[in-house]
Write a protein that holds these residues in place. Structure first.
Motif, short mmCIF file in Angstrom:
data_model
loop_
_atom_site.label_atom_id
_atom_site.label_comp_id
_atom_site.label_asym_id
_atom_site.label_seq_id
_atom_site.Cartn_x
_atom_site.Cartn_y
_atom_site.Cartn_z
N GLU A 107 11.09 25.49 -22.64
CA GLU A 107 9.95 25.59 -23.41
C GLU A 107 8.69 25.49 -22.44
OE1 GLU A 107 9.65 22.42 -26.41
OE2 GLU A 107 11.61 22.47 -26.76
N GLU A 109 4.40 25.38 -22.56
CA GLU A 109 3.34 25.10 -23.32
C GLU A 109 2.22 26.32 -23.26
OE1 GLU A 109 0.30 21.54 -24.42
OE2 GLU A 109 1.86 21.24 -22.95
N GLY A 115 -0.41 21.69 -27.84
CA GLY A 115 0.96 21.40 -27.69
C GLY A 115 1.87 22.22 -28.37
N MET A 116 1.25 23.55 -28.62
CA MET A 116 2.37 24.52 -29.06
C MET A 116 3.24 25.21 -27.72
SD MET A 116 0.05 26.61 -31.80
CE MET A 116 1.70 27.78 -32.36
N THR A 117 4.40 25.47 -28.00
CA THR A 117 5.17 25.96 -27.08
C THR A 117 5.96 27.21 -27.51
OG1 THR A 117 7.23 24.68 -27.75
CG2 THR A 117 5.38 23.72 -26.16
#
Length: 243
Positions: A107, A109, A115-117
């Motif tokens: 994952e 970022e 905080g979106m991955t």
């Protein structure tokens, strides 16, 4: 306590002798003699067969870490085999004749700090498998990839921080198999089951804390991207102080 000491302790506890282990594991009498006398320890399929015969944890038998007993007797049985080793490969390190390098997924970022991955191949990081390991699993080197598991939803079977190997060519769901998939930018490793009308049931090993989820066929198509069937994992036990 060395391997031979743990072995002898479990043999005594189960009332087994070398002949009984030979019959239970299929290992030669000479190999069992080596184990008992501490010349070498059991590995791979021999380790799993030996641990099953001795009714103990393979990790404890091989390393002394963890507990000797096999956890919850009612827990689902592992449906994968310990097939071999994996190690980090750095650019410039020569590959052994029987090694192949495989991509590493993680994952990552997005920029912006929200905080979106997204699950992507990390271009500058490779890991390597033994070709013998892959052949035993029926996986082609070109289709193999690795990642690391985060979280405790698959614990008792796959620990937080464990490495997994998955086959990117094997993406058709077989009920009860473990798959790695990208769910809205999050790497997930779960048991999958097909349901009527194309729905998918997502199950965790740690079902008490992580109940089943049901996704409709439409949600599954729109929100997920299958990475592949998990055919291998490592065992990692993190210190509870560092969780």
């Amino acid at each position: 306590m060395e391997f031979k000491d743990r072995l002898k302790a479990r043999m005594k506890a189960q009332g087994l002798n070398a002949t009984a282990l030979h019959k239970a594991t299929g290992a030669s009498k000479g190999t069992i003699s080596f184990w008992v006398n501490g010349i070498n320890g059991a590995t791979g399929k021999n380790l799993l067969a030996l641990a099953k015969a001795l009714k103990c944890s393979p990790e404890w038998l091989a390393t002394g870490r963890g507990e000797p007993e096999i956890g919850n007797p009612g827990a689902p049985e592992a449906n994968l085999e310990l097939l071999g080793d994996l190690s980090v490969w750095d650019e410039g390190d020569p590959l052994d004749e029987d090694d192949c390098e495989v991509p590493y997924y993680a994952e990552v970022e997005f920029a912006g700090g929200d905080g979106m991955t997204e699950v992507v191949e990390v271009a500058d990081r490779k890991l390597r498998f033994s070709n013998a390991t892959l052949r035993a699993a029926g996986v082609d080197c070109a289709s193999a990839a690795v990642a690391r598991v985060k979280g405790r939803s698959m614990e008792r079977l796959i620990m937080d921080g464990a490495a997994i190997g998955f086959d990117m060519s094997d993406t058709s769901i077989i009920d009860g198999e473990i798959y790695a998939f990208n769910h809205g930018g999050m790497l997930r490793v779960k048991y999958l089951y097909r349901l009527p009308q194309g729905s998918i049931r997502i199950s965790s090993e740690n079902g008490d804390d992580y109940p089943d989820e049901i996704m409709t066929a439409e949600s599954w198509r729109e929100e997920t991207n299958m990475l592949g069937r998990v055919f291998w994992w490592s065992t990692v036990r993190r210190s509870p102080r560092k969780r």
